[in-house]
Design a protein around this motif. Structure first.
Motif, PDB file in Angstrom:
ATOM      1  N   LEU A   1     -10.539  10.145  14.632  1.00  0.00           N
ATOM      2  CA  LEU A   1      -9.380   9.780  15.459  1.00  0.00           C
ATOM      3  C   LEU A   1      -9.679   8.508  16.268  1.00  0.00           C
ATOM      4  N   ALA A   2     -10.899   8.445  16.810  1.00  0.00           N
ATOM      5  CA  ALA A   2     -11.306   7.222  17.527  1.00  0.00           C
ATOM      6  C   ALA A   2     -11.226   6.023  16.600  1.00  0.00           C
ATOM      7  N   SER A   3     -11.736   6.196  15.397  1.00  0.00           N
ATOM      8  CA  SER A   3     -11.735   5.109  14.429  1.00  0.00           C
ATOM      9  C   SER A   3     -10.304   4.699  14.081  1.00  0.00           C
ATOM     10  N   TYR A   4      -9.426   5.692  13.928  1.00  0.00           N
ATOM     11  CA  TYR A   4      -8.015   5.391  13.656  1.00  0.00           C
ATOM     12  C   TYR A   4      -7.430   4.508  14.763  1.00  0.00           C
ATOM     13  N   PHE A   5      -7.655   4.901  16.026  1.00  0.00           N
ATOM     14  CA  PHE A   5      -7.070   4.131  17.131  1.00  0.00           C
ATOM     15  C   PHE A   5      -7.600   2.696  17.151  1.00  0.00           C
ATOM     16  N   VAL A   6      -8.897   2.545  16.908  1.00  0.00           N
ATOM     17  CA  VAL A   6      -9.482   1.203  16.939  1.00  0.00           C
ATOM     18  C   VAL A   6      -8.953   0.353  15.784  1.00  0.00           C
ATOM     19  N   GLU A   7      -8.848   0.957  14.614  1.00  0.00           N
ATOM     20  CA  GLU A   7      -8.430   0.182  13.434  1.00  0.00           C
ATOM     21  C   GLU A   7      -6.944  -0.142  13.454  1.00  0.00           C
ATOM     22  N   GLU A   8      -6.152   0.743  14.036  1.00  0.00           N
ATOM     23  CA  GLU A   8      -4.707   0.558  14.015  1.00  0.00           C
ATOM     24  C   GLU A   8      -4.264  -0.581  14.942  1.00  0.00           C
ATOM     25  N   ARG A   9      -5.071  -0.796  15.968  1.00  0.00           N
ATOM     26  CA  ARG A   9      -4.763  -1.827  16.965  1.00  0.00           C
ATOM     27  C   ARG A   9      -4.594  -3.186  16.282  1.00  0.00           C
ATOM     28  N   GLY A  10      -3.518  -3.876  16.609  1.00  0.00           N
ATOM     29  CA  GLY A  10      -3.328  -5.234  16.084  1.00  0.00           C
ATOM     30  C   GLY A  10      -2.717  -5.286  14.696  1.00  0.00           C
ATOM     31  N   GLN A  11      -2.405  -4.137  14.106  1.00  0.00           N
ATOM     32  CA  GLN A  11      -1.776  -4.153  12.779  1.00  0.00           C
ATOM     33  C   GLN A  11      -0.283  -4.476  12.918  1.00  0.00           C
TER      34      GLN A  11
ATOM     35  N   ALA B   1      -4.470  -9.015  16.880  1.00  0.00           N
ATOM     36  CA  ALA B   1      -5.041  -9.071  15.529  1.00  0.00           C
ATOM     37  C   ALA B   1      -5.850  -7.800  15.329  1.00  0.00           C
ATOM     38  N   PRO B   2      -6.046  -7.380  14.080  1.00  0.00           N
ATOM     39  CA  PRO B   2      -6.971  -6.269  13.836  1.00  0.00           C
ATOM     40  C   PRO B   2      -8.339  -6.607  14.436  1.00  0.00           C
TER      41      PRO B   2
ATOM     42  N   SER C   1     -19.542  -4.815   9.721  1.00  0.00           N
ATOM     43  CA  SER C   1     -18.542  -5.816  10.105  1.00  0.00           C
ATOM     44  C   SER C   1     -18.022  -5.555  11.510  1.00  0.00           C
ATOM     45  N   LEU C   2     -18.007  -4.306  11.933  1.00  0.00           N
ATOM     46  CA  LEU C   2     -17.614  -4.001  13.308  1.00  0.00           C
ATOM     47  C   LEU C   2     -18.689  -4.504  14.285  1.00  0.00           C
ATOM     48  N   LEU C   3     -19.957  -4.310  13.913  1.00  0.00           N
ATOM     49  CA  LEU C   3     -21.035  -4.866  14.746  1.00  0.00           C
ATOM     50  C   LEU C   3     -20.907  -6.381  14.831  1.00  0.00           C
ATOM     51  N   GLU C   4     -20.595  -6.992  13.697  1.00  0.00           N
ATOM     52  CA  GLU C   4     -20.481  -8.439  13.671  1.00  0.00           C
ATOM     53  C   GLU C   4     -19.349  -8.910  14.600  1.00  0.00           C
ATOM     54  N   ALA C   5     -18.248  -8.177  14.589  1.00  0.00           N
ATOM     55  CA  ALA C   5     -17.147  -8.522  15.502  1.00  0.00           C
ATOM     56  C   ALA C   5     -17.602  -8.393  16.953  1.00  0.00           C
TER      57      ALA C   5
END
Lengths: 666, 666
Positions: free
Chosen positions: A235-245, A284-285, A317-321
């Protein structure tokens, strides 16, 4: 490196690479997931604090701030508001009052984790019972929406802070469970998280949204760790990924709602910085975000969750961001105090190198957020840059938020005052006071981390730390004269049976470091490229690893693009940034000039017991002529300057203050 | 002092008292009504402008700005809006569009007064006819309220600018009558003034109020002078005196109306600086006002009306209030350019010594307002302080509002730009462009005044001036190399039969003045305490009074309480304030340092024909180290600085600009 030490090494080393200025906290390299050994914050019960600086402060928080804040919650009607419609005579609390209550529970729980206190525990339980009673049969819990506007539930994610409150309740539930072993609040927040998981997501009938104020994301990661239930992580991952879509959720919900948002009248128009997608980090995502933007607390909470997920889902890629955002923030948008956020207008970021001092926002919560993010980065990408920034923010941007008496707070932290600025007892939006309380009561989890057969010391607090190794429990006692001095000794009190590693950050600000083991000098090659001294060996009880840092006054000059500080110099010593205050120096402070060479006398400040001031030779500009503008050039006369640590300002009246002083040589 | 001149005097005099800095424009003494001889602005037809600086500019306004603004009024739909409900495709003009039209008529009329032009006159007449047709049978005239909201007439004096528009229409009517002799508009505005006089006042059934934006007051004084009808003067006096009385009119009308004001959503809350009584100068009766506060244009228009009434009603306490407000404004709240207004938030004043440069407001209209007030003070309390301020504002704060091409405008005038700031063709609220047009087409009325057998020259424009004396008409031809040079000669072309006085302001900025009559040196004792050279005699044709000012580069330092300019220096030469621009100096300009001694070379600026730049030796700060903050001290290298007059900036791209430069010796 185990027990074989070099026979002889230079006793004064250049371990801290003085050519690289300590404030260069930003440069990273892109190399996928880090090869640094992973670590996690040390659980609170495994550490104690016993030193001359932090222990008394934490004691003030425990004995004064926490009870004081409980009384404030009572006073402003927050507790009554949990149980029913807020009464007009209490004033209408802001819509996210649950979060103030939750952060108080969290701070109290951290205190209970190391200082059992039946009275406080009963106090907490009483509030927990109010929350439990307020939970709806479907698991929903938000006392504003239940008591005031039940028909508006989840209709204004952008402004109403509903999931933000949920996040703080979840953090409180985890903290409360860990401190007391009870599940009275944990059960409540698990039901709440399950409800949120049912409502939000990409499935049929679900609301494909996220909160305007990030917080629930990092809270759900904590909940997953506490419960072992991976759905919370997803669920945490969903919220983070959905942001900026796209399409943009806050537009969709506004269309459905047919009204402007909760704070529709709060901002001056659609072009206001508090109305842009950047404000919510929703432009942005997250993997495509390149700059730290918008509301600074929201940004820190998002980036912290991104780092959490990078760790728990091994996502390069999340670490890179995260690294990219860190680089940008620290290289262009951070105050010399570690504070972030350049304007009240959006409580956040403006543009690169825009760091005004008199109007600095540098919200206490944002400094805490930077520490939270740094703590997480240290677990997955260990490097001095994160530890140095965490130390800087803690000793300056964050600590300034709390008065010496523990009962007055700064919400925003200016770097210069023309007078009239004082800490307050409380705020209508009271996020900062309980935030600093929960930070200080959990400070050892920022200072220490445990890895595979390793204890990592990010901040040298005096006291003890225990940790589990493959050879059983090990423990150390740390003695230090930090933050005023540079000597830290780590003595083994419990060794276990297997080799393990002690790692200790050597801060970038030191002019050099003497390293020793049991009195024998250590080669400075033991300080890795990450800035950490690491010694691995089969430790024996009473072995002592010691570091002596070279603590000198340093002068810092800003990048010339920081136009407001052109011709100015800031003074630091150890982790502290210093400031001139009117209590010690006649106003106007803008007329002071600091030379580049004078060395200070160290003097305890009258009225601030235990605080070390710097006394420096400088100059004062004296004007000639009269009128608003004069053609008579000013001249300079010698003047003694007294500087105090920035965190200690505004404890002796509301006079002028300045961090950046005129550089006598410009 | 007539024809007997001292036999010999020092040829280089200290007439300008160099010990008193020229920017000390504030100090006055309290002595009831002034003993200075009274004077009134010279009527426009009695003067011509023929010099190298102002004549071409006025010609640009006449031939380009006025037709261009007529086209803009057409484009934005203002003219169509006079005749009916504004069409959506025009955009909805702001509520006070009549005032934009009126100021254009006024500017065109001033131009017609000295440059008859049948095409322009016909153009004006066409617009006048629209206004006349829009007037209601009862005399009311406001095309917004007539066409859009007839039921709201005079219900929102605070925000709706209804009397402000009336004031500009009245000014236009007087100007149009004086220029053309026609009464087509004068008759309209007399009926309008009569209507206002019937509606407003302290009598039974009258509305005891006043406008949120002052303007009608000074307009009514002009109307009284044009018509000889003292009722208009009494109405002006009523409006000025009623302001700030209790009970507070804007609260009363809001209660009656039952809604927030016209701009209810424009400001962020009741504590906003645009919501205080100070904003409207309505916090106290005008005689009890001690500080220049609130919206700066409104303040200037009020103070101008106060000065008018002090003159026309011989009111010493009103004059005293004007002097007190002048002292305060010039000693604590005026930019070095003569601009006023420190923030966009209230388009006005903040607090003493708060004069930020990058966010300066310094609205062009406010600079014009300061000139209007100074012009009136010179008529009743003649002193260099007013003339110097008028000259300063004209050459800097006001002239900067107009581009070299006459078709681009600044509304607000910053004193420093990090780039990206350019003049615009028009503004949604378009008060400034026609304001600068009407100022420049009536410039001789600011430059010259006539008293009893006296011509007063406040500003040395090249050209001619005629005036009536008790011995008949007299006339002079003025030749000058101002504003770049310091030589001005006043030659008698028409002498009349009686003695008269020529008075000429000796500006505070000069380092000295050589005075001569027919080539013979004059004693500097002829310069009075008011800073004016006055020579009375029976003049003969071809007599020549000459003044040679010492025009040098001067450096100015701000009062240290202006913290933003601590350690900085401003450069002036003659009436001009200078600025560094990126077109001449590599950015960042914040790194430039100016020494205290270097003398400039004077060089015509490439790309700005006729503009004299200063080339000075200075330094540039070069940083060492990297990162946002570095412990490597910066050093300085020699650098040449090119400075251009502030008014001429932003004609060569939108690069950086700075008025205040780093003082190399701080």
């Amino acid at each position: 490196m185990t027990s074989t030490l070099p026979a002889a090494t230079a006793s004064a080393s250049n371990a801290a690479a003085p050519d690289s200025p300590h404030h260069d906290l930003a440069t990273t390299t892109a190399d996928g997931m880090s090869s640094a050994p992973a670590s996690v914050p040390l659980p609170l019960p495994q550490a104690t604090v016993a030193d001359g600086f932090w222990a008394p402060r934490i004691e003030v928080v425990r004995t004064r701030t926490i009870p004081f804040q409980r009384a404030q919650l009572e006073r402003v009607g927050h507790l009554r508001a949990l149980a029913g419609t807020p009464r007009p005579e209490d004033g209408v609390p802001h819509v996210f009052w649950d979060s103030d209550v939750a952060k108080w529970i969290e701070a109290a729980s951290y205190s209970l984790a190391t200082h059992p206190d039946p009275v406080l525990e009963a106090d907490v339980e009483e509030v927990v019972a109010l929350l439990a009673a307020a939970q709806q049969p479907d698991g929903y819990l938000n006392t504003h929406f239940t008591n005031v506007a039940p028909e508006q539930r989840f209709t204004d994610l952008r402004d109403a802070h509903e999931l933000y409150c949920a996040g703080h309740l979840i953090e409180a539930g985890v903290a409360h469970h860990r401190a007391t072993g009870k599940t009275t609040l944990l059960d409540v927040v698990v039901r709440l998280a399950d409800h949120i998981g049912a409502v939000f997501g990409r499935g049929p009938g679900q609301l494909r949204g996220y909160d305007g104020h990030e917080e629930v994301e990092l809270a759900l990661v904590k909940l997953a760790a506490a419960t072992g239930d991976r759905r919370h992580l997803e669920l945490a991952s969903y919220f983070v990924e959905e942001r900026g879509q796209e399409p943009f959720f806050f537009d969709l919900e506004a269309d459905r709602r047919g009204t402007t948002g909760w704070f529709g009248d709060h901002f001056a128009g659609e072009n206001h910085p508090g109305r842009t997608r950047q404000y919510w980090q929703a432009h942005a995502p997250v993997r495509e975000q390149h700059e730290a933007v918008g509301h600074s607390v929201r940004a820190m909470y998002l980036y912290s969750a991104m780092a959490d997920l990078a760790r728990d889902t091994d996502d390069a890629s999340l670490l890179e961001a995260c690294r990219r955002l860190w680089d940008h923030l620290l290289s262009a948008r951070t105050y010399v105090t570690g504070g972030i956020g350049s304007t009240v207008i959006n409580e956040g970021f403006t543009r690169d190198h825009d760091l005004p001092t008199e109007t600095a926002y540098a919200e206490t919560c944002a400094g805490i957020g930077l520490m939270m993010w740094a703590q997480r980065m240290l677990g997955i990408d260990r490097h001095r840059r994160y530890g140095d920034a965490m130390e800087l923010a803690l000793h300056n941007a964050v600590l300034a938020g709390l008065s010496a008496d523990g009962e007055h707070f700064f919400y925003d932290n200016v770097l210069a005052s023309r007078g009239g600025i004082e800490r307050h007892e409380w705020f209508h939006v009271a996020c900062c006071p309980p935030n600093i309380a929960r930070l200080l009561t959990s400070l050892t989890s920022y200072a220490y981390a445990q890895g595979q057969d390793e204890l990592v010391i990010h901040l040298a607090l005096g006291g003890t730390a225990r940790f589990e190794t493959s050879g059983g429990w090990a423990g150390v006692r740390i003695t230090t004269d930090a933050p005023w001095g540079g000597r830290t000794a780590v003595r083994i009190e419990e060794a276990g049976t297997a080799p393990f590693t002690l790692s200790l950050r050597i801060p970038g600000w030191t002019a050099g470091a003497r390293l020793s083991l049991n009195g024998e000098p250590l080669d400075d090659g033991l300080v890795g490229a990450d800035g950490y001294l690491s010694v691995t060996r089969t430790w024996q009880v009473d072995d002592e690893l010691a570091v002596e840092l070279d603590v000198r006054v340093r002068r810092l000059w800003a990048d010339p693009r920081v136009t407001t500080e052109a011709g100015h110099v800031a003074v630091t010593r150890g982790p502290f940034v210093y400031a001139a205050e009117e209590a010690d120096n006649p106003a106007p402070l803008v007329d002071l000039r600091l030379g580049r060479r004078s060395e200070p006398d160290l003097v305890e400040v009258p009225g601030l017991p235990g605080v070390i001031s710097l006394q420096l030779r400088g100059e004062r500009v004296v004007r000639e002529g009269s009128g608003l503008y004069s053609d008579q050039p000013p001249h300079r006369i010698p003047a003694d300057l007294t500087l105090v640590p920035y965190y200690a300002w505004a404890n002796r009246g509301a006079g002028e203050m300045r961090v950046w002083l005129g550089d006598a040589e410009r």
